[in-house]
Structure formats: C-alpha cells, structure tokens
Design a protein around this motif. Structure first.
Motif, PDB file in Angstrom:
ATOM      1  N   TRP A 185      -8.213   3.134   2.667  1.00 33.87           N
ATOM      2  CA  TRP A 185      -8.498   2.871   4.077  1.00 33.87           C
ATOM      3  C   TRP A 185      -8.068   4.087   4.890  1.00 33.87           C
ATOM      4  O   TRP A 185      -6.879   4.391   4.964  1.00 33.87           O
ATOM      5  N   TYR A 224      -4.412  -3.392  -0.619  1.00 31.73           N
ATOM      6  CA  TYR A 224      -4.824  -2.016  -0.372  1.00 31.73           C
ATOM      7  C   TYR A 224      -4.094  -1.124  -1.377  1.00 31.73           C
ATOM      8  O   TYR A 224      -2.933  -1.373  -1.710  1.00 31.73           O
ATOM      9  N   TRP A 259      -3.397   3.645   2.210  1.00 33.78           N
ATOM     10  CA  TRP A 259      -3.601   3.369   3.636  1.00 33.78           C
ATOM     11  C   TRP A 259      -3.266   4.656   4.376  1.00 33.78           C
ATOM     12  O   TRP A 259      -2.097   4.996   4.554  1.00 33.78           O
ATOM     13  N   VAL A 300       1.330   4.274   1.899  1.00 36.72           N
ATOM     14  CA  VAL A 300       0.994   4.698   3.265  1.00 36.72           C
ATOM     15  C   VAL A 300       1.119   6.217   3.357  1.00 36.72           C
ATOM     16  O   VAL A 300       2.146   6.793   2.984  1.00 36.72           O
ATOM     17  N   THR A 336      -7.938  -2.816  -6.879  1.00 37.08           N
ATOM     18  CA  THR A 336      -7.243  -3.736  -5.991  1.00 37.08           C
ATOM     19  C   THR A 336      -7.514  -5.172  -6.405  1.00 37.08           C
ATOM     20  O   THR A 336      -8.478  -5.461  -7.100  1.00 37.08           O
ATOM     21  N   GLN A 383      -7.517   4.904   8.258  1.00 39.21           N
ATOM     22  CA  GLN A 383      -7.332   4.316   9.591  1.00 39.21           C
ATOM     23  C   GLN A 383      -6.810   5.416  10.516  1.00 39.21           C
ATOM     24  O   GLN A 383      -5.624   5.489  10.813  1.00 39.21           O
ATOM     25  N   LYS A 416      -3.058   6.717   7.545  1.00 38.86           N
ATOM     26  CA  LYS A 416      -2.973   6.486   8.986  1.00 38.86           C
ATOM     27  C   LYS A 416      -3.137   7.778   9.767  1.00 38.86           C
ATOM     28  O   LYS A 416      -3.184   8.875   9.197  1.00 38.86           O
ATOM     29  N   PRO A 475       0.820  -1.216   0.000  1.00 34.47           N
ATOM     30  CA  PRO A 475       0.000   0.000   0.000  1.00 34.47           C
ATOM     31  C   PRO A 475       0.853   1.266   0.000  1.00 34.47           C
ATOM     32  O   PRO A 475       1.973   1.282   0.512  1.00 34.47           O
ATOM     33  N   TYR A 487      -0.245  -8.246   5.268  1.00 38.20           N
ATOM     34  CA  TYR A 487      -0.455  -7.274   6.335  1.00 38.20           C
ATOM     35  C   TYR A 487       0.593  -7.526   7.425  1.00 38.20           C
ATOM     36  O   TYR A 487       0.907  -8.674   7.733  1.00 38.20           O
TER      37      TYR A 487
END
Length: 194
Positions: A85, A55, A58, A24, A75, A87, A60, A22, A45
């Motif tokens: 995502w 993903y 991602w 990030v 994906t 998160q 964060k 991913p 993961y």
C-alpha cells in the motif's frame, strides 16, 4: 531491520518470515527478497477493534520502498488483503511474486498521492473482488483510491494473472496502468507488460 536501517540502505532477507503487523516504511528502504518469502498475518487497523486486515508493506508519506529479487509476498484472507500500500509514499517493484486472498482485496494499492512503479514481478489476486458498487469485479490486482487523484500506478513490466493492467476498473474510473510506449499482451491466463 527496517527500523534501524539508514536512509537508502538495502535489507537482504535471509529466511522466510511471517509478520503480525505491516512493515511500515517512512524512509528510503531497499528490500532484496533473496529468494525468501514474507507472509502477512491478520492485524487490527489503528482505531478498528473488530475487523482485521492484512498488509505486508505500508509505505506512508515520505517513505520510499524498492523491492528487488525473487521471493513471494503474500497476505491473509480478509476484507482488505494488501501486499503493498503506497499511502502517500513511493514504491518501485522490480521483482518478486505477490499474492493475496480476501473479498475486497487490493493486491497493489495507491492512495493519498502515493505512487507505484512496476518494472517486473508476478501478481496474483483473487479473481473476483467486491466492487465499489457491491457487484463482484476483478479490478483489485492494481487499484487507485478514487478520492485521491494524485496517486498513480505505472507498469513498465510484470505478469498479471487474469488481470489486464491496460483495461480494468479501479476506484477511479476505468484506467490503463500501462506506461506510454508499452503494451499489455495476453499469454494464456496471464497479461504481460512489454
């Protein structure tokens, strides 16, 4: 480019790309798809040595991602096939086409006080997903993780294939993701937020 970008800088895609892990996001980044496609392959993961996920982005805690322009983010088929995502981070989607594949996918996913705002774009996920109770449910175009009630997804626009963002299941109780003052209108197989 994301690693070396300064806070708030715009990254313009210049060619199609396939990623094996991913992207990030832990700072403020703007991605202009510029008509190009980003395909996420399978990866493990952290801490998982058996089951592969897929993903694309991602985001964060502390990260802010804005996606502009036309192009496709897709994906690979697996249990968790997530285009974006949030998160703990913040995401704004202004355009693009988002597609995933897999049994228990969450095309756009928010958890851990993550927030997603959708102003535009097209969203196409697997029609039948593995629901939290083991049955097949078509909730996973947009999904909130049930144990993180501070998360949100808010739709001011967008086109959703066979998915009504105003009436759906998520890992929280049934919820409408459509912003106040807007509505989800069915147009054939699509629901359009206006």
């Amino acid at each position: 480019a994301v690693e070396t970008a300064k806070d708030g800088e715009t990254i313009v895609m210049t060619q199609d790309a396939t990623i094996t892990e991913p992207v990030v996001i832990t700072k403020e980044v703007i991605v202009d798809l510029n008509g190009k496609n980003l395909a996420a392959d399978l990866f493990l993961y952290p801490g998982n040595t058996v089951e592969e996920d897929s993903y694309a982005f991602w985001v964060k805690n502390g990260g802010e991602l804005t996606i502009n322009g036309e192009g496709e983010i897709s994906t690979a088929a697996c249990k968790y096939s997530i285009a974006v995502w949030a998160q703990g981070g913040k995401v704004t989607i202004n355009g693009g086409t988002f597609k995933n594949a897999g049994e228990g996918s969450d095309l756009i996913y928010a958890s851990a006080n993550g927030h997603v705002v959708i102003n535009g774009g097209e969203f196409v996920a697997c029609e039948k997903q593995a629901g939290v109770d083991g049955t097949l449910e078509a909730y996973s175009v947009l999904n909130l993780k049930g144990d993180n009630t501070g998360s949100s997804i808010t739709c001011y626009g967008g086109r959703y294939f066979k998915f009504d963002p105003a009436n759906n299941k998520s890992e929280n109780p049934a919820v409408s993701f459509v912003a106040e003052g807007y509505e989800s209108v069915q147009e054939g197989d699509w629901y359009v937020v206006k």
